[in-house]
Design a protein around this motif. Structure first.
Motif, short mmCIF file in Angstrom:
data_model
loop_
_atom_site.label_atom_id
_atom_site.label_comp_id
_atom_site.label_asym_id
_atom_site.label_seq_id
_atom_site.Cartn_x
_atom_site.Cartn_y
_atom_site.Cartn_z
N ARG A 96 0.83 -1.21 0.00
CA ARG A 96 0.00 0.00 0.00
C ARG A 96 0.86 1.26 0.00
O ARG A 96 0.54 2.26 0.64
CB ARG A 96 -0.94 0.02 1.20
CG ARG A 96 -1.91 -1.14 1.28
CD ARG A 96 -2.83 -0.98 2.48
NE ARG A 96 -3.69 -2.13 2.69
CZ ARG A 96 -4.87 -2.33 2.12
NH1 ARG A 96 -5.33 -1.44 1.25
NH2 ARG A 96 -5.59 -3.40 2.39
N GLY A 97 1.97 1.21 -0.70
CA GLY A 97 2.86 2.35 -0.78
C GLY A 97 3.76 2.53 0.42
O GLY A 97 4.53 3.49 0.47
N ASP B 24 5.18 2.02 -8.46
CA ASP B 24 5.16 3.47 -8.62
C ASP B 24 4.59 3.88 -9.97
O ASP B 24 3.94 4.92 -10.09
CB ASP B 24 6.58 4.03 -8.47
CG ASP B 24 7.12 3.82 -7.07
OD1 ASP B 24 6.30 3.59 -6.17
OD2 ASP B 24 8.35 3.87 -6.89
N GLY B 25 4.85 3.06 -11.00
CA GLY B 25 4.38 3.42 -12.33
C GLY B 25 3.01 2.89 -12.68
O GLY B 25 2.50 3.12 -13.77
N ALA B 26 2.41 2.12 -11.77
CA ALA B 26 1.10 1.52 -12.04
C ALA B 26 0.01 2.57 -11.95
O ALA B 26 -0.09 3.31 -10.97
CB ALA B 26 0.83 0.39 -11.06
N ARG C 63 -2.74 -7.88 -17.25
CA ARG C 63 -2.95 -7.37 -15.90
C ARG C 63 -1.66 -7.49 -15.12
O ARG C 63 -0.96 -8.52 -15.19
CB ARG C 63 -4.04 -8.17 -15.17
CG ARG C 63 -5.45 -7.92 -15.64
CD ARG C 63 -6.03 -6.64 -15.06
NE ARG C 63 -6.03 -6.62 -13.61
CZ ARG C 63 -7.00 -7.14 -12.86
NH1 ARG C 63 -8.05 -7.73 -13.42
NH2 ARG C 63 -6.94 -7.07 -11.54
N ASP C 64 -1.33 -6.44 -14.37
CA ASP C 64 -0.16 -6.45 -13.51
C ASP C 64 -0.60 -6.80 -12.08
O ASP C 64 -1.51 -6.16 -11.52
CB ASP C 64 0.53 -5.09 -13.51
CG ASP C 64 1.14 -4.77 -14.87
OD1 ASP C 64 1.52 -5.71 -15.57
OD2 ASP C 64 1.24 -3.57 -15.20
N PHE C 65 0.06 -7.80 -11.50
CA PHE C 65 -0.28 -8.24 -10.15
C PHE C 65 0.96 -8.22 -9.26
O PHE C 65 2.10 -8.24 -9.73
CB PHE C 65 -0.86 -9.66 -10.16
CG PHE C 65 -2.23 -9.77 -10.77
CD1 PHE C 65 -3.36 -9.45 -10.04
CD2 PHE C 65 -2.38 -10.20 -12.09
CE1 PHE C 65 -4.62 -9.56 -10.59
CE2 PHE C 65 -3.64 -10.31 -12.66
CZ PHE C 65 -4.76 -9.99 -11.91
N LEU C 66 0.70 -8.23 -7.97
CA LEU C 66 1.75 -8.40 -6.95
C LEU C 66 1.38 -9.57 -6.06
O LEU C 66 0.22 -9.70 -5.65
CB LEU C 66 1.88 -7.15 -6.07
CG LEU C 66 2.57 -5.92 -6.64
CD1 LEU C 66 2.44 -4.78 -5.64
CD2 LEU C 66 4.03 -6.20 -6.91
N MET C 67 2.35 -10.42 -5.77
CA MET C 67 2.15 -11.44 -4.76
C MET C 67 3.12 -11.18 -3.62
O MET C 67 4.33 -11.12 -3.82
CB MET C 67 2.38 -12.85 -5.31
CG MET C 67 1.84 -13.94 -4.38
SD MET C 67 2.48 -15.60 -4.71
CE MET C 67 4.05 -15.53 -3.86
N THR C 68 2.57 -10.98 -2.43
CA THR C 68 3.37 -10.68 -1.25
C THR C 68 3.21 -11.83 -0.26
O THR C 68 2.09 -12.27 0.02
CB THR C 68 2.92 -9.37 -0.59
OG1 THR C 68 2.91 -8.32 -1.57
CG2 THR C 68 3.85 -8.98 0.55
N SER D 257 -1.03 -1.41 -8.46
CA SER D 257 -1.30 -0.05 -8.00
C SER D 257 -1.89 0.00 -6.60
O SER D 257 -2.01 1.08 -6.03
CB SER D 257 -2.27 0.63 -8.97
OG SER D 257 -3.51 -0.07 -8.99
N TRP D 258 -2.28 -1.14 -6.04
CA TRP D 258 -2.96 -1.20 -4.74
C TRP D 258 -4.20 -0.31 -4.74
O TRP D 258 -4.55 0.30 -3.72
CB TRP D 258 -2.04 -0.79 -3.59
CG TRP D 258 -0.90 -1.72 -3.37
CD1 TRP D 258 0.36 -1.61 -3.88
CD2 TRP D 258 -0.90 -2.91 -2.55
NE1 TRP D 258 1.14 -2.65 -3.45
CE2 TRP D 258 0.41 -3.47 -2.63
CE3 TRP D 258 -1.87 -3.55 -1.79
CZ2 TRP D 258 0.75 -4.63 -1.96
CZ3 TRP D 258 -1.51 -4.71 -1.11
CH2 TRP D 258 -0.22 -5.24 -1.20
N SER D 259 -4.83 -0.21 -5.88
CA SER D 259 -6.02 0.65 -5.99
C SER D 259 -7.14 0.10 -5.13
O SER D 259 -7.42 -1.11 -5.14
CB SER D 259 -6.48 0.73 -7.45
OG SER D 259 -7.71 1.41 -7.55
#
Length: 990
Positions: A89-90, A394-396, A411-416, A455-457
């Motif tokens: 979340r930034g 940052d660029g999303a 689609r761009d994803f993040l896995m944490t 982007s954690w939108s």
């Protein structure tokens, strides 16, 4: 929440160590905090009084870990190097890669270490800037950029090229995260060539010089007899010669550990503590404690964030703004440095209180490409480097992009991945197994897998899937001295079930439903623990489960099903668990609201909860990710898709991190977790890791466990006294008062056959291994019972909570008591303390009513000699007449008195008081001394003998105050072999 200080300036003033928060321009300055050298109190310093001497050395810190106090000396622990590993979340998430330990004895000592720390950081920065290898242990991947301070101690405006999305100065070298997780050396290189938990020990053994005097000093050991204090001249000489404990210690000098007395301070402030023996021992072991603390906190195992709570999963996050500081909102179960931060908490220094989490944090960015012509979608690109991952976030701007083909979607994803290790029953393999009385299990780790858009939108769905691992929740132990140690069940079935139920009540209260996946073998050594586990689950479910809900249990014999390296057979377990996992679901959040909350958790375990557990958990994570992507409109097979290597590596990194924290090596079967393939190279590597684990189990773990308990606040400085005596420490989670009282109650029920006998008292004491002797090893903890007609000496099996044998002596046959010093060993200072080593001996002549009963686990009623290892259980006893035997020392003394009775029929029962002081923190309040306790027991015996008709025998002289074994006699009795054995143990473990 109130902001935390992101950078601190550490420097020494005349009257205390100053911690000054650094601020950016146009920010309001924060008041500094001062730690007083004498009182170690923490007080705020007004801004107008923050005058720093330009010549005074200083360095920048990224946060305070805590204040370590031991042996009347305190040390400030602060973070000197960090590395960003994720961004949620930034908000930046960091791992601690190096720390500094600053002594608080005087300004001179503090400035010396501060200067060494500053110079060490500069050398590392210069080497990193040139691309050279940084020699500091395990911290070479991180690059630090020191700020250039203005005259008013402000941090200049950040260069966009050196800042991340959070506006904080970047201290991460490009590609460093990938390098930090990549294994580039063999196990042999780690053991011999590198500095680590076993590197120094290997160096001692393989070095031609071996253990020289200076080597011993550098390891915190005295070159002389540790039990005798060194002369002042010797101390000053060694202080001048010893430059540092070791190169990787950041210059924490042995001569700076409160021993040197500068002219500016009175002698009382720096003199060696003389208050208690425990503090003296802690003082002696202080260099080793500081090295262990440094090694533990610099092992890239502790994570933090300045403005995000990483201790709570998505379902339990508090998304509303709060005025509470971060340390008051984090989950205390995962707040690892809470104890050593207590002085800052009590001083309300909220900007300096930085909670640390032990576990793992990893993040991967990937792009999925959807085309209408293909059955399965594909991962088009995946990023594993932290700089690329942060740049992606940052660029999303739009999480859903349409390609030139209007029907194709990217689609761009993040896995944490976040693993949180519990502070309860924390520790190391074989030293912390099973469950404690409160239901906390060893190696308990919550692992959360988060899927989000880059982007954690808030408008995009956020998915969370939580799993849990932990040791089998029953009382058992395993010896560290075997490659394949046999589990030994402990405690009674009732005690085990009570702890077992507490564990699942706690688990259900935190997660809801529970499904167990037990991976232990169904045959061999592990089977008995697995069977006891299954039996308790069945009993719990038969009694209504937890609030009416049953606990699911799936016993998957991992080694048997996956025999021949066929680890793909884990899919059989996934098929069995699929229905339950679908029922539990996952947590889904959108627009800051929970659309769905995970209703239960999968609890996975093997024996160590490391290697097999990680394989299964990664398989469950893969299934969860595939299901979540399918809900987003993408169909991916992570098992077969070769472009999904990033998923395997992050889970393998997670397994390695948890394994290193529990067993000091990377996880076994890591090759399969990373590549989904198993071959002979992986098996050979696993064998090397097994050897490393075995080495750590028998050499390093004992003191490390004591240090972990001390840092968590579970024990007091008394633990070091226990370690010096036995080269190991007890389990603070086990209530010895409860265990001992239970032993007294159990013994009374079994051994007192006559219902008319009135129990007057029961005590746990120490007694010689052989009957009718004063000194025979090993001494055993036994139960002493006193009734109105007899006294009982009970040998107790503490693992099974049963009496193994007992001797009954009629009070009419008691001739007298001797009370006094009872020293059984002279190897340590604690064992030679005449005030604490006290006991008594009962002199009696055996009669017809005096019996010895031994458990033979049979119903035979014949004479049987006492044999070691026999259990006692009610009717399974054998009565034997006490064989006449006399201690030679007492016989000689009685013969000198000229008494006319037959000496060969006189016997003794010797007992020594156990230590009345416990190392467990917040233990049992005020306690009586060992001598007071022994006097109390003797008075009770004298009173009982007199009341039973022996009034003529309990007059003056019945209780003789005289040494049982004095210090001089004990020194003569301590043999060379015993001394050599102790020195060898101390050489290895201390």
């Amino acid at each position: 929440m109130p902001g935390l200080a992101r950078k601190l300036l550490i420097y020494a003033a005349v009257d205390g160590l100053l911690i000054q928060p650094l601020v950016h321009k146009n920010q309001r300055a924060s008041p500094a905090a001062k730690i007083d050298y004498a009182k170690h109190s923490i007080d705020p310093v007004p801004i107008e009084r923050q005058e720093k001497n330009p010549l005074s050395p200083s360095f920048e810190s990224y946060g305070i870990v805590g204040l370590l106090s031991v042996a009347s000396t305190s040390f400030l622990i602060c973070i000197t190097r960090r590395q960003q590993v994720a961004q949620i979340r930034g908000k930046a998430i960091y791992v601690v890669t190096d720390i500094a330990i600053i002594p608080l004895a005087s300004q001179e000592e503090a400035e010396s270490i501060i200067a060494q720390t500053r110079d060490g950081l500069k050398k590392q920065d210069q080497a990193a800037a040139k691309g050279e290898t940084v020699t500091d242990s395990d911290a070479s991947d991180d690059e630090r950029e020191p700020s250039i301070l203005a005259s008013d101690d402000e941090v200049p405006d950040d260069d966009p090229a050196t800042t991340n999305s959070t506006g904080e100065p970047s201290d991460t070298k490009p590609g460093s995260l990938k390098a930090a997780h990549k294994r580039s050396s063999s196990v042999a290189e780690d053991v011999i060539g590198k500095k680590g938990q076993y590197g120094r020990f290997a160096e001692r053994w393989f070095s031609r010089r071996g253990w020289g005097v200076e080597k011993r000093k550098l390891q915190g050991m005295s070159a002389n007899d540790p039990s005798s204090p060194p002369p002042a001249s010797d101390v000053s000489t060694s202080n001048e010669k010893a430059d540092s404990i070791e190169a990787g210690f950041d210059g924490v000098n042995e001569s700076r550990l409160g021993r040197k007395q500068p002219a500016s301070k009175p002698k009382e402030a720096l003199a060696k503590p003389e208050s208690a023996n425990a503090k003296d021992v802690a003082y002696t072991l202080m260099p080793k404690l500081l090295r262990t603390t440094k090694m533990l906190l610099s092992s890239s195992s502790f994570f933090f964030s300045y403005d995000y709570d990483i201790t709570r999963n998505i379902a339990n996050q508090n998304h509303k703004s709060s005025d509470l500081p971060l340390h008051k909102t984090v989950d205390p179960l995962f707040f690892w440095n809470h104890h050593i931060l207590t002085p800052f908490i009590e001083a309300d220094q909220h900007p300096l209180i930085l909670p640390l989490l032990q576990g793992f944090v990893g993040q991967r960015a990937f792009t999925v490409h959807n085309t209408p012509h293909d059955t399965n979608d594909a991962v088009e690109a995946a990023k594993e480097d932290i700089d690329d991952i942060i740049a992606t976030q940052d660029g999303a701007s739009d999480s859903k992009l349409t390609s030139s083909d209007s029907k194709a979607i990217r689609r761009d994803f993040l896995m944490t991945l976040v693993s949180r290790r519990s502070t309860k029953r924390a520790g190391l393999r074989y030293l912390r197994r099973g469950v404690d009385d409160e239901g906390h299990t060893a190696n308990s780790v919550e692992t959360e897998q988060i899927l989000s858009s880059s982007s954690w939108s808030p408008s995009d769905k956020l998915y969370s899937f939580v799993q849990y691992r932990g040791s089998i929740p029953i009382h058992f132990s395993q010896s560290p001295y075997s490659f394949k140690p046999i589990p030994v069940l402990q405690q009674s079935p009732e005690t085990n079930y009570a702890a077992f139920k507490k564990h699942f009540v706690n688990l259900a209260g935190r997660y809801g439903g529970v499904q167990i996946a037990s991976l232990v073998d169904k045959k061999g050594n592990e089977a008995q623990v697995g069977e006891e586990y299954e039996k308790n689950v069945q009993k719990l479910n038969q009694n209504g489960g937890i609030d009416g809900a049953s606990i699911g249990f799936e016993w998957f014999d991992f080694h048997n099903v996956c025999r021949g390296m066929k680890f793909e057979n884990v899919s059989l377990l996934m098929d069995s668990l699929g229905g339950k996992l679908n029922e539990f679901g996952r947590t889904v959040q959108q627009h800051g609201k929970l659309l769905q909350k995970q209703a239960g958790v999968l609890r996975t375990n093997c024996m160590d909860c490391l290697d097999r557990t990680n394989v299964v958990q990664s398989g469950c994570g893969r299934s969860a990710l595939e299901s979540q992507l399918k809900e987003e409109g993408f169909t991916i097979d992570l098992q077969l898709d070769k472009t999904t290597q990033w998923f395997n590596t992050v889970w393998a990194d997670n397994g390695d991190a948890i394994s290193k924290q529990y067993s000091s090596t990377a996880a076994l079967k890591g090759d399969y977790t990373r590549t989904r393939q198993r071959n002979y190279k992986g098996a050979i590597n696993d064998f090397g890791l097994t050897l490393s684990r075995y080495f750590n189990n028998i050499v390093n773990d004992y003191f490390s466990q004591a240090a972990i308990d001390y840092l968590l606040g579970n024990v007091t400085a008394q633990v070091f006294d226990e370690f010096e005596a036995d080269m190991m420490s007890g389990d603070p989670a086990m209530s010895m008062r409860r265990v001992r009282q239970n032993a007294v109650d159990t013994s009374a029920k079994i051994v007192i056959a006559d219902a008319k006998e009135e129990l007057l008292g029961g005590w746990t004491l120490s007694c010689p291994h052989e009957q009718n002797t004063l000194r025979s090893f090993p001494f055993e903890e036994c139960v002493f019972l006193l009734t109105d007609t007899a006294l009982y000496a009970c040998r107790f099996d503490w693992n099974l909570e049963k009496v193994s044998s007992f001797e009954r002596v009629d009070l009419r046959h008691v001739l007298g008591l001797r009370l006094g010093t009872y020293i059984t060993s002279t190897l340590t200072a604690a064992q030679t303390d005449e005030k604490k080593n006290v006991g008594f001996a009962v002199r009696y002549t055996p009669g017809k009513e005096d019996v010895v009963r031994v458990n033979t686990r049979s119903l035979k009623n014949t004479y049987v000699k006492r044999e070691e290892g026999k259990m006692l259980s009610g009717e399974e006893l054998v009565e034997a007449t006490a064989a006449p035997k006399t201690d030679p020392d007492i016989a000689k003394e009685e013969e000198g008195k000229g008494e006319n009775k037959t000496k060969t029929m006189e016997r003794i029962l010797a007992f020594k008081a156990l230590s009345t002081r416990s190392s467990v923190a917040d233990g049992e309040g005020e306690v009586v001394s060992e001598r007071e306790m022994v006097i109390c027991v003797c008075e009770e015996i004298q009173r009982a003998v007199g009341a039973g008709g022996g009034g003529e025998r309990v007059g003056e002289g019945f209780v003789e105050e005289r040494d049982i074994i004095g210090l001089v006699e004990a020194r003569k009795s301590t043999g060379l072999l015993e001394q050599l054995g102790y020195e060898l143990k101390k050489f290895v473990w201390a």
